[in-house]
Scaffold this motif. Structure first.
Motif, PDB file in Angstrom:
ATOM      1  N   SER A 195       0.855  -1.184   0.000  1.00  0.00           N
ATOM      2  CA  SER A 195       0.000   0.000   0.000  1.00  0.00           C
ATOM      3  C   SER A 195       0.889   1.232   0.000  1.00  0.00           C
ATOM      4  CB  SER A 195      -0.903   0.004   1.233  1.00  0.00           C
ATOM      5  OG  SER A 195      -1.572   1.250   1.356  1.00  0.00           O
ATOM      6  N   ILE A 209      -4.873  -0.614   5.485  1.00  0.00           N
ATOM      7  CA  ILE A 209      -4.063  -1.833   5.372  1.00  0.00           C
ATOM      8  C   ILE A 209      -3.519  -1.987   3.960  1.00  0.00           C
ATOM      9  CG2 ILE A 209      -4.095  -4.352   5.544  1.00  0.00           C
ATOM     10  CD1 ILE A 209      -6.443  -4.023   7.538  1.00  0.00           C
ATOM     11  N   ASP A 249      -3.152   5.788   2.079  1.00  0.00           N
ATOM     12  CA  ASP A 249      -4.467   5.454   2.640  1.00  0.00           C
ATOM     13  C   ASP A 249      -5.556   6.308   2.001  1.00  0.00           C
ATOM     14  OD1 ASP A 249      -3.418   7.808   3.868  1.00  0.00           O
ATOM     15  OD2 ASP A 249      -4.872   7.609   5.496  1.00  0.00           O
ATOM     16  N   THR A 284       2.194  -2.044   4.684  1.00  0.00           N
ATOM     17  CA  THR A 284       1.293  -0.894   4.724  1.00  0.00           C
ATOM     18  C   THR A 284       2.038   0.368   4.315  1.00  0.00           C
ATOM     19  OG1 THR A 284       1.737  -0.219   7.017  1.00  0.00           O
ATOM     20  CG2 THR A 284       0.128  -1.994   6.678  1.00  0.00           C
TER      21      THR A 284
END
Length: 343
Positions: free
Chosen positions: A37, A341, A40, A280
């Motif tokens: 990732s 996540i 977010d 993350t």
């Protein structure tokens, strides 16, 4: 998790085959795939992924693009061969396409792919191809504009369809990820499957996982979807071709250019063949999506201790749990939203 000594993991768990290395976890599974990732943030508000109002992570807490590339270099030395860039929505982060190019140049990395909601794909399509993107997964849960807006919070379906068209033009292999929710979009499964008839897209039905807001919604089982498609199209024949890195089971339908896939985390557990770890956007390594346990690699990286960062990566790989527990809600310990996540 207790720490692994460098001598122990290198001696017992890092296997050398010819000029390449591979690392096995404690259950003997070869781990060669990492989902990363990079943000977010997102330009949609899908109801199973994040709340309408969310407090974004401070940018200084996120790994830089260079730090992400360095982790990929270290991961490659442990046998990670495939990288998936995710979010949030990865294309909202400035430099996402450049990052894909950086990772594509790392020796040992065989494939870099992207998971996206598709809204910005048309804008970045040519650059993504130039940077070496191997494949893309586009999340699309409805072709009815009103249902799409109900799920995502926005009327942006035309932009997604433009993005799919751009992937065809750039000849980038494309999969469409569909999550069906009871009472919301379960009637859309046939219309979405038809995309594989007219285009060389694989349409994959993914069972809703009970993480974050997903715990409040009702999953439509892939057993039910498979039966509905079989009733409509006749026998679905198993597709012998390899379609990617993950656990999807693929089937062919007569007259279709693409295949139909099923990822059944709840009703078709596939943990015995799991080959992935997650990173993350803030530098936490997650051995399993289901559990809260994380191994923080950012501090070691920012202090310049690459040996320690590599050891932490090895620890996350080796100490993957045997299986998730999504079928037993009370045993799930991860309480973060999927946007925090990585999808």
């Amino acid at each position: 998790y207790p720490p692994l000594s460098e001598k122990r993991w290198k001696k017992r768990y890092l296997y050398k085959k010819g000029k390449t290395r591979s690392m096995k976890d404690q259950f003997g599974r070869t781990i060669d795939y990492m989902r990363i990732s990079i943000t977010d943030r997102c330009n949609l508000r899908c109801r199973y992924c994040m709340p309408e109002r969310i407090e974004w992570l401070p940018k200084e807490e996120l790994l830089s693009l260079e730090e992400i590339a360095e982790i990929c270099r270290l991961a490659s030395s442990l046998g990670i061969r495939k990288i998936k860039i995710t979010g949030g929505e990865p294309l909202v982060r400035n430099g996402c396409d450049r990052l894909i190019g950086m990772i594509s140049q790392i020796p040992g990395i065989d494939q870099v792919s992207l998971t996206t909601n598709g809204i910005l794909l048309a804008d970045y399509a040519e650059s993504l191809r130039r940077q070496g993107l191997h494949a893309v997964n586009v999340s699309l849960d409805a072709l009815d504009p009103d249902i799409y807006a109900q799920i995502t919070g926005y009327h942006k379906l035309p932009q997604v369809l433009d993005g799919l068209h751009a992937m065809e033009q750039q000849q980038i292999p494309t999969k469409i990820n569909v999550v069906l929710q009871r009472g919301v979009n379960e009637t859309e499964c046939l219309a979405l499957a038809e995309l594989a008839r007219h285009h060389a897209f694989d349409v994959r039905f993914i069972e809703l996982m009970p993480i974050g807001h997903g715990k409040q919604l009702t999953c439509v089982s892939n057993t039910e979807v498979f039966q509905k498609l079989s009733d409509h199209y006749g026998t679905l024949l198993p597709d012998p071709d390899t379609h990617g890195n993950g656990p999807a089971r693929y089937y062919t339908v007569e007259g279709f250019q693409g295949s139909i896939g099923f990822i059944s985390a709840i009703h078709g557990k596939f943990c015995n063949s799991c080959n992935r770890i997650r990173l993350t956007a803030t530098g936490d390594l997650k051995p399993c999506l289901c559990y809260q346990e994380r191994i923080l690699v950012k501090d070691a990286l920012r202090s310049g201790d690459t040996k320690e960062a590599q050891k932490l990566l090895a620890q996350a790989i080796f100490q993957k749990p045997a299986a998730h527990c999504f079928e037993t809600l009370s045993s799930i310990t991860e309480d973060a939203e999927m946007s925090r996540i990585g999808g």
